[in-house]
Design a protein around this motif. Structure first.
Motif, PDB file in Angstrom:
ATOM      1  N   THR A  54     -12.610 -25.639  10.726  1.00 56.06           N
ATOM      2  CA  THR A  54     -12.229 -27.026  11.077  1.00 56.06           C
ATOM      3  C   THR A  54     -12.814 -28.015  10.063  1.00 56.06           C
ATOM      4  OG1 THR A  54     -14.084 -27.076  12.608  1.00 56.06           O
ATOM      5  CG2 THR A  54     -11.907 -26.544  13.522  1.00 56.06           C
ATOM      6  N   LYS A  55     -12.380 -27.824   8.805  1.00 56.43           N
ATOM      7  CA  LYS A  55     -12.781 -28.710   7.700  1.00 56.43           C
ATOM      8  C   LYS A  55     -11.522 -29.343   7.106  1.00 56.43           C
ATOM      9  CE  LYS A  55     -17.302 -27.936   6.962  1.00 56.43           C
ATOM     10  NZ  LYS A  55     -18.231 -29.082   6.989  1.00 56.43           N
ATOM     11  N   ARG A  56     -11.682 -30.514   6.485  1.00 58.12           N
ATOM     12  CA  ARG A  56     -10.523 -31.241   5.947  1.00 58.12           C
ATOM     13  C   ARG A  56     -10.139 -30.709   4.564  1.00 58.12           C
ATOM     14  NH1 ARG A  56      -9.543 -34.911   9.691  1.00 58.12           N
ATOM     15  NH2 ARG A  56      -7.909 -36.008   8.527  1.00 58.12           N
ATOM     16  N   LEU A  57      -9.454 -29.570   4.583  1.00 59.29           N
ATOM     17  CA  LEU A  57      -9.012 -28.895   3.349  1.00 59.29           C
ATOM     18  C   LEU A  57      -7.608 -28.331   3.588  1.00 59.29           C
ATOM     19  CD1 LEU A  57      -9.150 -27.263   0.698  1.00 59.29           C
ATOM     20  CD2 LEU A  57     -10.603 -25.607   1.890  1.00 59.29           C
ATOM     21  N   ILE A  58      -6.695 -28.662   2.672  1.00 60.05           N
ATOM     22  CA  ILE A  58      -5.344 -28.084   2.754  1.00 60.05           C
ATOM     23  C   ILE A  58      -4.946 -27.526   1.383  1.00 60.05           C
ATOM     24  CG2 ILE A  58      -4.614 -29.706   4.557  1.00 60.05           C
ATOM     25  CD1 ILE A  58      -3.003 -31.245   2.444  1.00 60.05           C
ATOM     26  N   VAL A  59      -4.037 -26.561   1.389  1.00 56.89           N
ATOM     27  CA  VAL A  59      -3.466 -26.054   0.132  1.00 56.89           C
ATOM     28  C   VAL A  59      -1.956 -26.111   0.295  1.00 56.89           C
ATOM     29  CG1 VAL A  59      -5.437 -24.545  -0.375  1.00 56.89           C
ATOM     30  CG2 VAL A  59      -3.463 -23.627   0.884  1.00 56.89           C
ATOM     31  N   LEU A  60      -1.243 -26.318  -0.800  1.00 59.23           N
ATOM     32  CA  LEU A  60       0.223 -26.299  -0.737  1.00 59.23           C
ATOM     33  C   LEU A  60       0.805 -25.912  -2.092  1.00 59.23           C
ATOM     34  CD1 LEU A  60       1.544 -29.938  -0.644  1.00 59.23           C
ATOM     35  CD2 LEU A  60      -0.829 -29.522  -0.281  1.00 59.23           C
ATOM     36  N   ASP A  61       1.983 -25.313  -2.004  1.00 57.02           N
ATOM     37  CA  ASP A  61       2.764 -25.019  -3.208  1.00 57.02           C
ATOM     38  C   ASP A  61       4.212 -24.967  -2.773  1.00 57.02           C
ATOM     39  OD1 ASP A  61       2.905 -22.382  -5.756  1.00 57.02           O
ATOM     40  OD2 ASP A  61       4.082 -24.191  -5.395  1.00 57.02           O
ATOM     41  N   CYS A  62       4.887 -26.092  -2.941  1.00 58.39           N
ATOM     42  CA  CYS A  62       6.253 -26.216  -2.420  1.00 58.39           C
ATOM     43  C   CYS A  62       7.299 -25.913  -3.482  1.00 58.39           C
ATOM     44  CB  CYS A  62       6.473 -27.616  -1.853  1.00 58.39           C
ATOM     45  SG  CYS A  62       5.229 -28.059  -0.648  1.00 58.39           S
TER      46      CYS A  62
END
Ligand code: K2U
Ligand code: ZN
Length: 173
Positions: A54-62
């Motif tokens: 529950t930490k404010r970290l996201i990853v994305l590759d669209c």
């Protein structure tokens, strides 16, 4: 390493996540695991609470067009600093709510500020699927799922299906 993805309903998916205070080696490893887990799913985005952190970290590759170079993005403490009035509708899914899809309206373009793996600040404007995805992921950091935008009956139907899926998975393992 590939981490198990939490399935809704799960209290950890409803939590407001804590800001990341330092980009430590541990945070770097977590981001790496999240990218590996996302590509394996496969998905185009993943938020830390989905693997129970529950930490404010996201990853994305669209990047979806074959042959185009992937563009993995790692965002610590992402914030939306501007959103267009114009909305766009996308048939959204979620790796924590497998095989369920529903139309969600979101601002068509957003400007996002975040801290990168290098500890530097970034700000970029996103449109199209990137805009939809980054908003979907930032929602995860605030304990919000795409089904929260649906009517209560549809949301309840999906939640019941996930509870059944979890019971079946529990029996298998
Ligand atoms: O956060 C997640 O659960 C990953 C989501 C991200 C996402 C949802 C809706 C719309 C855009 C992104 C997806 O499950 S990744 C799977 C996917 C792949 C291609 C297009 C849409 C969703
Ligand atoms: Zn999701």
């Amino acid at each position: 390493m590939i981490r198990p993805i939490l399935i809704h309903p799960d209290p950890r998916l409803k939590k407001i996540c804590d800001p990341v205070t330092g980009i430590s080696a541990e945070m770097g490893k977590l981001a790496e695991d999240m990218l590996e887990t996302m590509y394996d799913a496969p998905g185009i985005g993943l938020a830390a609470p989905q693997i129970g952190v529950t930490k404010r970290l996201i990853v994305l590759d669209c990047v979806k067009t074959e042959g185009e170079a992937p563009r993995p993005l790692v965002m610590f403490n992402p914030e939306i600093t501007w959103a267009s009035e114009e909305l766009s509708t996308y048939d959204e899914g979620c790796l924590s709510i497998p095989d369920q899809y529903a139309e969600v309206d979101r601002p068509a373009e957003v400007r996002v500020r975040w801290i990168g793996l290098d500890g530097k600040g970034y700000e970029e404007q996103f449109a199209g699927l990137w805009a939809t995805c980054v908003q979907h992921e930032i929602d995860h950091l605030n304990g919000k799922l795409f089904i929260d935008y649906l009517g209560p009956l549809k949301r309840q139907m999906i939640t019941r299906k996930m509870e059944k899926l979890k019971r079946e998975r529990a029996r298998q393992h």
